[in-house]
Design an enzyme around this catalytic site. Structure first.
Site, PDB file in Angstrom:
ATOM      1  N   GLY A 207       0.823  -1.205   0.000  1.00 36.02           N
ATOM      2  CA  GLY A 207       0.000   0.000   0.000  1.00 36.02           C
ATOM      3  C   GLY A 207       0.854   1.250   0.000  1.00 36.02           C
ATOM      4  O   GLY A 207       2.016   1.240  -0.418  1.00 36.02           O
ATOM      5  N   ALA A 209       2.996   4.639   1.210  1.00 32.61           N
ATOM      6  CA  ALA A 209       4.075   4.881   2.165  1.00 32.61           C
ATOM      7  C   ALA A 209       3.521   5.389   3.487  1.00 32.61           C
ATOM      8  O   ALA A 209       4.016   5.027   4.562  1.00 32.61           O
ATOM      9  CB  ALA A 209       5.075   5.876   1.576  1.00 32.61           C
ATOM     10  N   HIS A 210       2.495   6.219   3.424  1.00 30.79           N
ATOM     11  CA  HIS A 210       1.900   6.777   4.644  1.00 30.79           C
ATOM     12  C   HIS A 210       1.408   5.660   5.562  1.00 30.79           C
ATOM     13  O   HIS A 210       1.719   5.635   6.763  1.00 30.79           O
ATOM     14  CB  HIS A 210       0.742   7.707   4.269  1.00 30.79           C
ATOM     15  CG  HIS A 210      -0.003   8.250   5.446  1.00 30.79           C
ATOM     16  ND1 HIS A 210       0.482   9.276   6.228  1.00 30.79           N
ATOM     17  CD2 HIS A 210      -1.208   7.892   5.992  1.00 30.79           C
ATOM     18  CE1 HIS A 210      -0.383   9.537   7.205  1.00 30.79           C
ATOM     19  NE2 HIS A 210      -1.410   8.714   7.076  1.00 30.79           N
ATOM     20  N   GLY A 212       2.229   2.413   5.379  1.00 32.37           N
ATOM     21  CA  GLY A 212       3.336   1.534   5.729  1.00 32.37           C
ATOM     22  C   GLY A 212       4.186   2.089   6.853  1.00 32.37           C
ATOM     23  O   GLY A 212       4.614   1.347   7.751  1.00 32.37           O
ATOM     24  N   GLU A 230       5.683  -3.314   1.272  1.00 30.15           N
ATOM     25  CA  GLU A 230       5.850  -2.973  -0.146  1.00 30.15           C
ATOM     26  C   GLU A 230       5.020  -1.725  -0.376  1.00 30.15           C
ATOM     27  O   GLU A 230       3.786  -1.771  -0.385  1.00 30.15           O
ATOM     28  CB  GLU A 230       5.393  -4.139  -1.035  1.00 30.15           C
ATOM     29  CG  GLU A 230       5.919  -4.049  -2.461  1.00 30.15           C
ATOM     30  CD  GLU A 230       5.173  -3.041  -3.322  1.00 30.15           C
ATOM     31  OE1 GLU A 230       5.723  -1.925  -3.531  1.00 30.15           O
ATOM     32  OE2 GLU A 230       4.073  -3.338  -3.767  1.00 30.15           O
ATOM     33  N   CYS A 264       2.259   0.859  -8.375  1.00 30.34           N
ATOM     34  CA  CYS A 264       3.345   1.395  -7.549  1.00 30.34           C
ATOM     35  C   CYS A 264       4.603   1.609  -8.374  1.00 30.34           C
ATOM     36  O   CYS A 264       5.446   2.437  -8.023  1.00 30.34           O
ATOM     37  CB  CYS A 264       3.623   0.484  -6.361  1.00 30.34           C
ATOM     38  SG  CYS A 264       3.950  -1.229  -6.795  1.00 30.34           S
TER      39      CYS A 264
END
Length: 471
Positions: A207, A209-210, A212, A230, A264
């Site tokens: 998903g 970056a925020h 993760g 990821e 992504c």
């Protein structure tokens, strides 16, 4: 008190696709923990046979699964069918990867007896899936986890729950116990509770970056819980000396606009030699102008569908306007093609003059262009990001590519290929804000089981040669 519901809608029409009750995290995890020991005790050959049966169930239901993927994500039917193919192909790849990465090994030992390396499953793993590939990407975690002997709690994106349910049903029809692969329906609150639950031994996440980073922070004080992240990318595609302008333009368009830019690995930044700018951009714009944007089942088939929802479309159009107001020069405007639905035209903007270019993942059909004068500047610009997922060089000679490969900070580096479309038979992951050094795809086996080193002798034999008094 009645449990809340999750409802998914077709991006293309707004029609309701599916609704279901939000799951109970405590119940789901408890059920998984009870089921795990028996699953882990199954012979490896049995687990492999069952995931192969799963692949057959997906094949049988391929049309229905592809239709559901198209309805929930908005992607064209042809693309949804390729996603279903990837789900099937992942099974044999995962079986080979498990044998290669985590099989039992005898080791050289200077001691008497045997030294061995074996692997054990972690226990119960949480798989958090994305909406852009709601079957293929979580499947890439679930299958390796099952082969290794883990139980799985799969939380699909709240935007694509029906696809998650259909995927789980294929596992169950294959004979994998329902408690070993469970679907947890819910939104961010349920996801956070699942991640933090003491009964979860690991989190496999795909998903933003925020999200993760939030998972990483939440689990920072729990080093025993395996975490594989990821995340996204602000991916560069660099165009250098090449006479094949039409091919270069095609690779750029494929990289930036396939899946409406909702990959992504999609190219977000086109970095181009200044002397080539006019010719390359002319070809790219003419090709982008020909792109058919439409609903999943339209005839003729569209190249790309809508983005996932109106909120996403609003954010992308606002980002385009922000880049314009910051000094960007429009090459192809982003247009909302239908007022109440998230259909966007592919957009291209020259941001060379923008002083502070935002280093964010603009998850949609928006390509930023930067002109540079020399190859070192191109590499520096490509690396001018906190992300590090995918990068491509289009053109150049082998020496240029060697320099590019050696200096680019990314987990996927391509030459004369798109930034997207990575092979499942290779590791997949990035560095920086793109991942935490646990690449998925072929290397998923590495984080689905932990290594146990042993030295073994069939009878106890020992002596102490120094440091003892005589009897």
């Amino acid at each position: 008190m009645a449990r809340a519901e999750i409802v998914s809608h077709e991006p293309a029409t707004g029609a309701e696709v599916w609704r279901g009750k939000v799951g109970d995290v405590e119940e789901v995890v408890a059920r998984a923990r009870r089921a795990w020991p028996a699953w882990a005790a199954q012979p490896l050959a049995t687990r492999i046979e069952l995931v192969r049966r799963f692949a057959n169930e997906v094949r049988k239901d391929a049309d229905n699964l592809a239709t559901m993927i198209s309805r929930e994500t908005g992607k064209p039917l042809w693309e949804a069918r390729t996603e279903v193919d990837s789900v099937v192909n992942k099974v044999e790849i995962s079986i080979r990867a498990y044998a290669d990465r985590t099989s039992q090994r005898k080791l050289d030992s200077a001691l008497q007896g045997t030294a061995a390396l074996r692997h054990k499953p972690h226990g119960v793993l949480a798989v958090l899936g994305p909406y852009n590939f709601p079957a293929h990407l979580p499947n890439g975690h679930i299958v390796p986890a099952l082969i290794a002997g883990n139980a799985v709690v799969f939380k699909p994106s709240e935007k694509t729950p029906a696809t998650g349910e259909m995927l789980a049903q294929c596992f169950h029809r294959a004979g994998i116990p329902a408690a070993v692969v469970q679907v947890l329906i819910g939104g961010p609150e349920e996801g956070q509770a699942l991640v933090a639950h003491d009964g979860i031994d690991g989190v496999l996440f795909t998903g933003s970056a925020h999200a993760g980073i939030a998972i990483n922070r939440k689990l920072a004080s729990n080093p025993g819980k395996i975490v594989a992240l990821e995340m996204g990318g602000n991916n560069p595609i660099v165009v250098w000396d090449t006479p094949k302008i039409e091919d270069a333009a095609t690779l750029i368009v494929q990289s930036a606009f396939t899946s409406a830019g909702q990959r992504c690995t999609a190219a977000r930044r086109l970095i181009i030699k200044a002397s080539m700018f006019d010719e390359v951009i002319d070809h790219v714009k003419r090709l982008a102008d020909r792109i058919i944007v439409g609903a999943p089942f339209d005839d003729p088939a569209p190249f790309m569908g809508p983005v996932i929802d109106n909120r996403t479309a609003d954010g992308l159009t606002e980002s385009f306007v922000y880049l314009l107001s910051s000094g960007g020069r429009p090459i192809k405007h982003m247009v909302r093609l239908q007022e109440d639905r998230p259909f966007l035209s592919p957009a291209i903007i020259d941001v060379t003059a923008v002083a502070d270019r935002p280093d964010v993942e603009l998850f949609g059909p928006l390509l930023q262009v930067v002109r540079v004068d020399d190859f070192d500047e191109a590499i520096a610009e490509a690396n001018n990001t906190r992300f590090g997922l995918s990068a491509s060089l289009i053109g150049g000679d082998p020496q240029d590519y060697n320099r590019f490969w050696a200096n680019i900070r990314a987990g996927v580096v391509n030459w004369n290929r798109p930034t997207n479309g990575a092979s499942s038979a290779a590791p997949f992951g990035g560095v920086g804000l793109s991942g935490n050094h646990r690449p998925s795809a072929y290397y998923a086996a590495d984080y689905c089981a932990y290594p146990v080193a042993s030295t073994e002798v069939d009878q106890p034999r020992a002596s102490i040669g120094v440091g003892l008094r005589s009897d």
